[in-house]
Design an enzyme around this catalytic site. Sequence first.
Site, mmCIF file in Angstrom:
data_model
loop_
_atom_site.group_PDB
_atom_site.id
_atom_site.type_symbol
_atom_site.label_atom_id
_atom_site.label_comp_id
_atom_site.label_asym_id
_atom_site.label_seq_id
_atom_site.Cartn_x
_atom_site.Cartn_y
_atom_site.Cartn_z
ATOM 1 N N ASP A 193 0.827 -1.200 0.000
ATOM 2 C CA ASP A 193 0.000 0.000 0.000
ATOM 3 C C ASP A 193 0.859 1.247 0.000
ATOM 4 O OD1 ASP A 193 0.629 0.049 2.777
ATOM 5 O OD2 ASP A 193 -0.983 -1.430 3.036
ATOM 6 N N LYS A 204 -4.890 2.877 0.028
ATOM 7 C CA LYS A 204 -5.064 3.177 1.444
ATOM 8 C C LYS A 204 -4.534 4.544 1.815
ATOM 9 C CE LYS A 204 -6.338 -0.338 4.446
ATOM 10 N NZ LYS A 204 -5.544 -1.300 5.147
ATOM 11 N N MET A 225 -1.604 8.627 12.537
ATOM 12 C CA MET A 225 -2.780 9.128 11.810
ATOM 13 C C MET A 225 -3.420 10.287 12.562
ATOM 14 S SD MET A 225 -4.296 5.338 10.959
ATOM 15 C CE MET A 225 -3.822 4.655 12.539
HETATM 16 N N1 SAH Z 1 1.967 -0.075 10.736
HETATM 17 C C1 SAH Z 1 2.500 1.263 10.643
HETATM 18 C C2 SAH Z 1 1.471 2.312 10.967
HETATM 19 C C3 SAH Z 1 0.313 2.353 10.020
HETATM 20 S S1 SAH Z 1 -0.832 3.636 10.397
HETATM 21 C C4 SAH Z 1 3.708 1.389 11.567
HETATM 22 O O1 SAH Z 1 3.963 0.495 12.389
HETATM 23 O O2 SAH Z 1 4.424 2.363 11.451
HETATM 24 C C5 SAH Z 1 -0.299 4.918 9.332
HETATM 25 C C6 SAH Z 1 0.309 6.052 10.135
HETATM 26 O O3 SAH Z 1 1.605 5.713 10.530
HETATM 27 C C7 SAH Z 1 0.467 7.337 9.374
HETATM 28 O O4 SAH Z 1 -0.736 8.078 9.368
HETATM 29 C C8 SAH Z 1 1.529 8.031 10.174
HETATM 30 O O5 SAH Z 1 0.991 8.598 11.329
HETATM 31 C C9 SAH Z 1 2.390 6.878 10.621
HETATM 32 N N2 SAH Z 1 3.585 6.715 9.759
HETATM 33 C C10 SAH Z 1 3.906 5.640 9.027
HETATM 34 N N3 SAH Z 1 5.090 5.817 8.415
HETATM 35 C C11 SAH Z 1 5.526 7.033 8.772
HETATM 36 C C12 SAH Z 1 6.686 7.797 8.471
HETATM 37 N N4 SAH Z 1 7.638 7.337 7.650
HETATM 38 N N5 SAH Z 1 6.807 9.023 9.004
HETATM 39 C C13 SAH Z 1 5.847 9.515 9.833
HETATM 40 N N6 SAH Z 1 4.737 8.834 10.147
HETATM 41 C C14 SAH Z 1 4.567 7.610 9.626
#
Ligand code: SAH
Length: 469
Positions: free
Chosen positions: A250, A272, A386
């Site tokens: 995604d 997504k 998020m």
């Molecule tokens: N499974 C993922 C999270 C998914 S929810 C994890 O463990 O990181 C998606 C949210 O993750 C985004 O809205 C943001 O808040 C955060 N996120 C994911 N990658 C990011 C990144 N490189 N920098 C900042 N926030 C990030």
Amino acid sequence: MDFLPLFLRLTGRPALVVGGGEVAARKVALLLDAGAEVRVVAPELGTTLAGEYAAGRIRHVARHFAAPDLDGADLVIAATDDVVVNAEVSRLARARSLPVNVVDNPALCSFIMPAIVDRSPVIVALSTGGASPVLARLLRGRLESLIPAAYGKLARLAADFRSRVQHAVPEARRRAFWEDALQGAVAEDVLAGREAEGRARLEALLEAAGHAPDDAPGEVYLVGGGPGDPELLTFRALRLMQQADVVVYDRLISDGVLALVRRDAERIYVGKARAEHTLPQEEINALLVRLARAGRRVLRLKGGDPFIFGRGGEEIDTLMAEGIPFQVVPGITAASGCAAYAGIPLTHRDHAQSVTFVTGHPKRDGDLRLNWPALAMPNQTLVFYMGVHGIQAIRAGLLDHGMPPDTPVAIVERGTQPDMRTHVSTLAEVCALVERTEISPPALLIIGGVVTLRSRLDWRGQAAQRQAG
Ligand code: SAH
């Protein structure tokens, strides 16, 4: 790519080498290894080539180079110490479309000789396109130690079985068969010098594969791809990325990470972005089942860690119910990646005794429904995933429950990626910051006293400054 790597069959083919010194001798040795008929044109031969000549392994034309020497050659190497002669050989050879190499002069070459790791029949050829032969040699040194000497034996064993496997194992499963054989116990036997055992084991695998039902399911790898920087992948993630037949990914997956998936794996994007759910979750679950049922190895690649706000639990629930084999590989979650790269430790003796990962994504009815009194307590760090869209509700919830307005807040945008940005503000001011700044997703909120540490501990910013100054 400045040069296309190719492997040339030279067995019994005529090759011309102009020059008789030690540099020429090294090239001649390689040509002889490849089985070429080598003719050396040079007024005199150095010690090494004189030895080869005496042993009857090369022909020698004892005079200066002349154009007709090119007649009948399949390939030409110019290795004299006279740049004019070398250039002339190159010009004449290229005029006849003969592949030519001029030692130490990439500009005059139509082909170049790579650094080689020889585990025949396995050959690794390595080139820097002439940019840095030393770098090529250093890399070769590393590969030499990485690829066990017995790899050649393993390749020969595979060659012996190749046509039988082709007949006995259906095409859809053949790659998996070989990967099991070449990474598992068969390989271990051969690499440890127990060739007969390895051979017997491969025999048994082949026997078993012949009896496997045609509709046995493949497997799903639920893999955490980390926050974006490909160097933050785990070894296992990388290995499974290299052996999957199809990848379902995604929006959070960075280009750098996606580039490490096996080149010929099919890629399926399931979107997504916020409000742009390209495929609803139920359909993603069903897709994984369908692909695995077809016997394929499916890489379900998720941003960060699959078990942190990744709905990984729902996906494997379906797989479990459908009896599809799967494995889960954790990844570095955004909170860890962003915190490390921003220089904000998530806990610290003076500031935070706990850290809480919170979703800022509202429930279906638009309400966040969080335990605000607990979140507003002092001496802790909150990380909101998020959270940027719901920033007003988050700010209000925390302020209403007594969190001080001057509590520091960091917003980390595209953490660990090349265009990462970090903004620091306070709980009172953060909405104004989001309004006047264009925050590009994904972004994360870090709230708590630890954010103040960044002014001292921003190691990446300081390193960049040192480099600039
Ligand atoms: N499974 C993922 C999270 C998914 S929810 C994890 O463990 O990181 C998606 C949210 O993750 C985004 O809205 C943001 O808040 C955060 N996120 C994911 N990658 C990011 C990144 N490189 N920098 C900042 N926030 C990030």
